[in-house]
Every structure is written in C-alpha cells, then in structure tokens.
Scaffold this motif. Sequence first.
Motif, PDB file in Angstrom:
ATOM      1  N   ALA A 129     -17.756 -12.671   0.485  1.00 52.36           N
ATOM      2  CA  ALA A 129     -16.511 -13.211   1.032  1.00 52.36           C
ATOM      3  C   ALA A 129     -15.360 -13.066   0.050  1.00 52.36           C
ATOM      4  O   ALA A 129     -14.219 -12.768   0.442  1.00 52.36           O
ATOM      5  CB  ALA A 129     -16.704 -14.676   1.406  1.00 52.36           C
ATOM      6  N   THR A 130     -15.628 -13.274  -1.230  1.00 49.14           N
ATOM      7  CA  THR A 130     -14.587 -13.130  -2.252  1.00 49.14           C
ATOM      8  C   THR A 130     -14.072 -11.701  -2.300  1.00 49.14           C
ATOM      9  O   THR A 130     -12.855 -11.466  -2.401  1.00 49.14           O
ATOM     10  CB  THR A 130     -15.136 -13.540  -3.628  1.00 49.14           C
ATOM     11  OG1 THR A 130     -15.620 -14.892  -3.559  1.00 49.14           O
ATOM     12  CG2 THR A 130     -14.059 -13.454  -4.692  1.00 49.14           C
ATOM     13  N   SER A 131     -14.961 -10.717  -2.213  1.00 52.87           N
ATOM     14  CA  SER A 131     -14.544  -9.314  -2.233  1.00 52.87           C
ATOM     15  C   SER A 131     -13.738  -8.950  -0.990  1.00 52.87           C
ATOM     16  O   SER A 131     -12.720  -8.247  -1.080  1.00 52.87           O
ATOM     17  CB  SER A 131     -15.769  -8.405  -2.346  1.00 52.87           C
ATOM     18  OG  SER A 131     -16.413  -8.579  -3.586  1.00 52.87           O
ATOM     19  N   VAL A 132     -14.177  -9.422   0.165  1.00 53.65           N
ATOM     20  CA  VAL A 132     -13.449  -9.120   1.408  1.00 53.65           C
ATOM     21  C   VAL A 132     -12.030  -9.687   1.346  1.00 53.65           C
ATOM     22  O   VAL A 132     -11.056  -9.028   1.735  1.00 53.65           O
ATOM     23  CB  VAL A 132     -14.207  -9.682   2.627  1.00 53.65           C
ATOM     24  CG1 VAL A 132     -13.349  -9.609   3.884  1.00 53.65           C
ATOM     25  CG2 VAL A 132     -15.510  -8.917   2.838  1.00 53.65           C
ATOM     26  N   SER A 133     -11.898 -10.905   0.834  1.00 50.10           N
ATOM     27  CA  SER A 133     -10.566 -11.516   0.750  1.00 50.10           C
ATOM     28  C   SER A 133      -9.668 -10.761  -0.229  1.00 50.10           C
ATOM     29  O   SER A 133      -8.451 -10.685  -0.037  1.00 50.10           O
ATOM     30  CB  SER A 133     -10.673 -12.989   0.356  1.00 50.10           C
ATOM     31  OG  SER A 133     -11.025 -13.141  -1.000  1.00 50.10           O
ATOM     32  N   ALA A 134     -10.253 -10.172  -1.280  1.00 45.37           N
ATOM     33  CA  ALA A 134      -9.458  -9.387  -2.234  1.00 45.37           C
ATOM     34  C   ALA A 134      -8.900  -8.131  -1.566  1.00 45.37           C
ATOM     35  O   ALA A 134      -7.731  -7.766  -1.776  1.00 45.37           O
ATOM     36  CB  ALA A 134     -10.308  -9.026  -3.447  1.00 45.37           C
ATOM     37  N   TRP A 135      -9.707  -7.442  -0.777  1.00 46.47           N
ATOM     38  CA  TRP A 135      -9.217  -6.257  -0.067  1.00 46.47           C
ATOM     39  C   TRP A 135      -8.152  -6.633   0.967  1.00 46.47           C
ATOM     40  O   TRP A 135      -7.186  -5.885   1.169  1.00 46.47           O
ATOM     41  CB  TRP A 135     -10.377  -5.524   0.605  1.00 46.47           C
ATOM     42  CG  TRP A 135     -11.168  -4.689  -0.352  1.00 46.47           C
ATOM     43  CD1 TRP A 135     -12.440  -4.905  -0.791  1.00 46.47           C
ATOM     44  CD2 TRP A 135     -10.724  -3.501  -1.007  1.00 46.47           C
ATOM     45  NE1 TRP A 135     -12.819  -3.937  -1.684  1.00 46.47           N
ATOM     46  CE2 TRP A 135     -11.790  -3.046  -1.834  1.00 46.47           C
ATOM     47  CE3 TRP A 135      -9.536  -2.762  -0.982  1.00 46.47           C
ATOM     48  CZ2 TRP A 135     -11.692  -1.900  -2.613  1.00 46.47           C
ATOM     49  CZ3 TRP A 135      -9.440  -1.623  -1.771  1.00 46.47           C
ATOM     50  CH2 TRP A 135     -10.502  -1.205  -2.562  1.00 46.47           C
ATOM     51  N   PHE A 136      -8.317  -7.765   1.598  1.00 46.34           N
ATOM     52  CA  PHE A 136      -7.306  -8.270   2.531  1.00 46.34           C
ATOM     53  C   PHE A 136      -5.990  -8.513   1.799  1.00 46.34           C
ATOM     54  O   PHE A 136      -4.901  -8.162   2.293  1.00 46.34           O
ATOM     55  CB  PHE A 136      -7.831  -9.565   3.169  1.00 46.34           C
ATOM     56  CG  PHE A 136      -6.871 -10.238   4.104  1.00 46.34           C
ATOM     57  CD1 PHE A 136      -6.594  -9.706   5.357  1.00 46.34           C
ATOM     58  CD2 PHE A 136      -6.252 -11.429   3.741  1.00 46.34           C
ATOM     59  CE1 PHE A 136      -5.713 -10.343   6.222  1.00 46.34           C
ATOM     60  CE2 PHE A 136      -5.378 -12.066   4.591  1.00 46.34           C
ATOM     61  CZ  PHE A 136      -5.105 -11.523   5.838  1.00 46.34           C
ATOM     62  N   ASN A 137      -6.062  -9.084   0.608  1.00 46.79           N
ATOM     63  CA  ASN A 137      -4.885  -9.326  -0.223  1.00 46.79           C
ATOM     64  C   ASN A 137      -4.176  -8.008  -0.545  1.00 46.79           C
ATOM     65  O   ASN A 137      -2.945  -7.896  -0.444  1.00 46.79           O
ATOM     66  CB  ASN A 137      -5.332 -10.029  -1.508  1.00 46.79           C
ATOM     67  CG  ASN A 137      -4.190 -10.707  -2.240  1.00 46.79           C
ATOM     68  OD1 ASN A 137      -3.026 -10.402  -2.043  1.00 46.79           O
ATOM     69  ND2 ASN A 137      -4.524 -11.628  -3.123  1.00 46.79           N
ATOM     70  N   VAL A 138      -4.938  -6.985  -0.942  1.00 42.76           N
ATOM     71  CA  VAL A 138      -4.370  -5.674  -1.270  1.00 42.76           C
ATOM     72  C   VAL A 138      -3.643  -5.081  -0.066  1.00 42.76           C
ATOM     73  O   VAL A 138      -2.516  -4.563  -0.180  1.00 42.76           O
ATOM     74  CB  VAL A 138      -5.476  -4.716  -1.744  1.00 42.76           C
ATOM     75  CG1 VAL A 138      -4.966  -3.273  -1.799  1.00 42.76           C
ATOM     76  CG2 VAL A 138      -5.983  -5.130  -3.110  1.00 42.76           C
ATOM     77  N   ALA A 139      -4.279  -5.138   1.094  1.00 43.04           N
ATOM     78  CA  ALA A 139      -3.684  -4.536   2.293  1.00 43.04           C
ATOM     79  C   ALA A 139      -2.336  -5.175   2.623  1.00 43.04           C
ATOM     80  O   ALA A 139      -1.366  -4.476   2.957  1.00 43.04           O
ATOM     81  CB  ALA A 139      -4.651  -4.672   3.472  1.00 43.04           C
ATOM     82  N   LEU A 140      -2.255  -6.496   2.522  1.00 43.00           N
ATOM     83  CA  LEU A 140      -0.996  -7.180   2.838  1.00 43.00           C
ATOM     84  C   LEU A 140       0.076  -6.905   1.784  1.00 43.00           C
ATOM     85  O   LEU A 140       1.244  -6.667   2.125  1.00 43.00           O
ATOM     86  CB  LEU A 140      -1.231  -8.679   2.971  1.00 43.00           C
ATOM     87  CG  LEU A 140      -2.050  -9.131   4.180  1.00 43.00           C
ATOM     88  CD1 LEU A 140      -2.139 -10.654   4.228  1.00 43.00           C
ATOM     89  CD2 LEU A 140      -1.445  -8.616   5.484  1.00 43.00           C
ATOM     90  N   LEU A 141      -0.296  -6.934   0.491  1.00 45.17           N
ATOM     91  CA  LEU A 141       0.682  -6.657  -0.560  1.00 45.17           C
ATOM     92  C   LEU A 141       1.267  -5.256  -0.398  1.00 45.17           C
ATOM     93  O   LEU A 141       2.497  -5.062  -0.440  1.00 45.17           O
ATOM     94  CB  LEU A 141       0.027  -6.780  -1.941  1.00 45.17           C
ATOM     95  CG  LEU A 141      -0.323  -8.181  -2.442  1.00 45.17           C
ATOM     96  CD1 LEU A 141      -1.162  -8.096  -3.717  1.00 45.17           C
ATOM     97  CD2 LEU A 141       0.927  -9.016  -2.694  1.00 45.17           C
ATOM     98  N   ALA A 142       0.403  -4.260  -0.215  1.00 44.37           N
ATOM     99  CA  ALA A 142       0.871  -2.882  -0.071  1.00 44.37           C
ATOM    100  C   ALA A 142       1.720  -2.721   1.189  1.00 44.37           C
ATOM    101  O   ALA A 142       2.770  -2.057   1.165  1.00 44.37           O
ATOM    102  CB  ALA A 142      -0.321  -1.927  -0.037  1.00 44.37           C
TER     103      ALA A 142
END
Length: 521
Positions: free
Chosen positions: A420-433
């Motif tokens: 879950a921690t890894s999935v949320s990190a990729w979600f964070n990247v997608a929104l920032l970019a």
Amino acid sequence: MSLIRSATTVGAMTLLSRVVGMVREILMARYLGAGFAADAFLVAFRLPNLFRSLFAEGAFSAAFVPLISQKLGKDGKGDGLTSAVRLTEQALAVLFPVLLLFTIVIMLAAGPVVWAMTGGFEDRSPEKLALTVQLTRLAFPYLMLISLASLLGGLLNALGRFWVYAAAPVLLNLTFIGGFLFFRGATPVETATTQAAAIAIAGILQFLWLCWDCWRIGVLPRLTWPKLTPEVKTLLKRIGPAAIGAGATQINLLVSTMIAARNLPQGSVSYLYYADRLNQLALGMIGVGMGVALLPTMGRLIGAGNPEAAIHQQNRGLEFVLLFGLPASIALMVSADPIVAALFQHGEFTRADRIASAAALRAFSSGLVAYMLVKVLTPGFHARGDTRTPMHIALAAIALNLVGNLMLSRMLDHVGIAVATSVSAWFNVALLAGVLIHRGAWHPDEGLLRTTPHMLLAALLMAGLLWALNGLVLPMAEGTLVSRAVGMLLLVGAGGLVYAGSGLLIGAYDPRQLLNSFRRG
C-alpha cells in the motif's frame, strides 16, 4: 558547482551515513532482534523521526531554502548573504520557543500519544506500552535539536555547502553504534533504553556540528527577540503545507507502524523497519541528494527570471535518479532474500525474521523509484513558493495509503502494508507530474524521453542475472562474515557490470556527458 556534482556530494555523504547506519542496523538486529524491546524502541524512535522529517528536513527545507535562494539570485552574493543571515536569525527567534514548547508538551503527554499510535499494541502488553512511553521521553528532545540544526543546514545548502549538512546524520549513526558497543545492557530492554538516550545525545552533536561550520564561515545566526516580519510570516505560511507535502512518505510509514502495532503479530513493526532501512539506503543515496541540490538551484534560477533553465535542471535531475534508481529498485526486489540474510540474519534475528523482512523489502522496493521521483518533482512547486499543492496531493496519497493498509494488511499481513505504501507513492508521482505539466512548469524533454526506456531495458537485463545468481548467493549469505561479504560482492559486482555494460551499448547514458557533469565547477 553543477547540479549533478552537488547532488553527488550530498549522495556521497548520505551513502557514508547510510553505510554507517547499516552497521547500526546490523548491531540492532544482533542485540535487539525483532521482538518485544525492538518493537518498543522502533515505535519510540518513529515519533521524533517523523517530526524530524516533517518539520526539520521537510518544512524547513521546502519553505526556507527557496526564500534564501531567491534572495541570493536577486540581490547578488554580498547583499544576498547579509539578507539570508538576517532571515535565518528572524526564523530562529520565532521557531526556537515554539519547538521548545512542543517538545515539552509531547514529553509530558507521551503516555496518551504512544497509546494513540499503538492502541496498546496488538498483544495488549502493558509492559511494552510502559517501555515505549519511557523510551519516547528519552528520545524526543532530538526533535528540537535536529530542527535547529536543520535551520542552519538550510542556510548552508543555499550557500552551496551541501556536504556539511549531509554529513550530520553520520553523527547519529556513530552515536548509536557507540551505544551498542560500549553501553548496551545485559538484556534487550536495557539496550533499547541506552539507544533511546543515544538519540537525544546525537541531536546535541549534530546541532553543534552545524553551529561550528556556520561560525567558521561567518554566518552563525544570533538568537534575537522574536518579530513577525513579512518574510517570517511568509515562512510560517509555507511551513505547515510544506511539512505535509514533503513528509508524505514518513506520514505513510507512521500510519503503517500504527496499523502493524495495533493489528498484526509481534515482530511486524520490526520487519517493516528493517525492510524500510534498506529501501532508505538507496533513496538517501540517490533521490534525497538530488532533491537537496535541486531546490536551491531552481530557486536561484527562478529568482533570476530564468524558468526554462530551471525546467532543464529538473529534467537532468529526473534523468539522474532514474539512471541509478531503476537498477537499485529492481535489484532489491529480485535479490531481497540474500541481501537481508547477509546483513541481518544472526544473533536474535532468525531465519523466519529474514523471510518476513525480505517479503516486505520486495514490496517497499517496488515503490523506490516513485519515492525518488517525488523528491525531484516536489522542488518544482517549492522553488516557486507553492507549498500548498504538494500538500493537497500528499493528503490524497496518505488517504489512499490508509485505505490500502487497512485492506491489504488483512490479506497479506505486514507485506500488505508495504504494498500500500508503494502504491500511494506512485499515485503521488502521477499527481505531481500531472499538475506541473498542466501549469507549464515542467515537461519531459527529448533527452529524458529518449534515455528512460533504455535504462529500464538495461535494468531488466541485470535482473535476469541476479535472479540466476540468487540460488548460489543465498547459502553464502547465511554463512560466515567472509562468506557473506563475498556473496554481496558477487551480486553487486555482477549486477553492476551487466547494467553499466548493457546501458552503454543501448544508449541508456552517455559516459562523456556524465563525466563532464562532475568536471564543471
């Protein structure tokens, strides 16, 4: 100093810190293991460590460094330096009493705070809860000390003296090691108590180290009477959102710790901790170094009215972290078992502990590149004075992590928390970019788009070799110290050669361009 030289300076010092830190983790596995005392100590350490990441490294860096860097970009070296020191004094005058009061309040309220984090632990052990409260009170003064040190470190980073602040964590790890070697107790509980006291002692040493360098170059700020100047008001407005935005990963880890302590079997907190430390080794060496170097660089360029140059630097930062982050992530996923065995499996740390920690490491490492990309994308907002947008994105990522933790931990125990921690990190990247692209504040250039697929292909070729070597290396990793070292050298050496060689052949990087990045002054 070029961006990559600056990032490498920070990365080298961070690598030294993390290598010394790995010695600390090996000693901790030997003398604390993954049971009662280790769980209590790690929960107690998580609290000041969280606030350190949020306020000291997160908020101060994101809100304070761009203000100073923009002054240096607009006013020139002489006037800009005077203004930067004056702003540091103003910030110190306001933040010191706040930090002191906050530290006192948390120490007095340690009992309910620890209970809120753990729910009394899954095994409802009053002894473990009492020990955790005691350790929290010993460790928490570290927050105030490292926050003051981080304020000074922000000033030094803006002036280009990256190595001094990056070297400070070495003192924390050396203090831990000294505690284990010379002051540990006869039982794990006594050793955990010694280590909690060592945290506060390390805070004193790190603060004095930063004071010494500031004094040496003539920029040590004085403690003055607090005044809410317009610049301090701007700083305070940015600190809160910056803390949440920059500290999303640490907040997610706190959430993970709370759920593991409340709902999962004893040892789960420790499994997640050991896996995360290996993940953080690569993150600190690559992602953190680039993020630290990129923020003042972009701040100066934007302050000087050159946003296109800032975007170019950000693309080079992304290219750099992908070049080293992709193979690190894939190697940790493919060879998690021999790596954890070689480093931790001895003493109190059993084979079952190794298997559980390696499973968590594979899950955490699937998000390693995402954690690095967050470090490089976030300065695109902070350098422009926007700390609120990364905060809103981080809150969304934290909410996703919480839901994922609750759902996946029921099916996969502690491994579900790491997923879950890894999935949320990729979600964070997608929104920032996505937001940066929408605003026209960043776009991937031709160089980044051309090299990224080649880097990924080279990393996958390396993964095939590592997978084939695992069966040979795992028995070596469970053997003597020499056998473990040889096994790790075989993995790292063979994997590194395949990645570097195949990357060179297919055009993942240009060695001349990379060397020139270090030569430019």
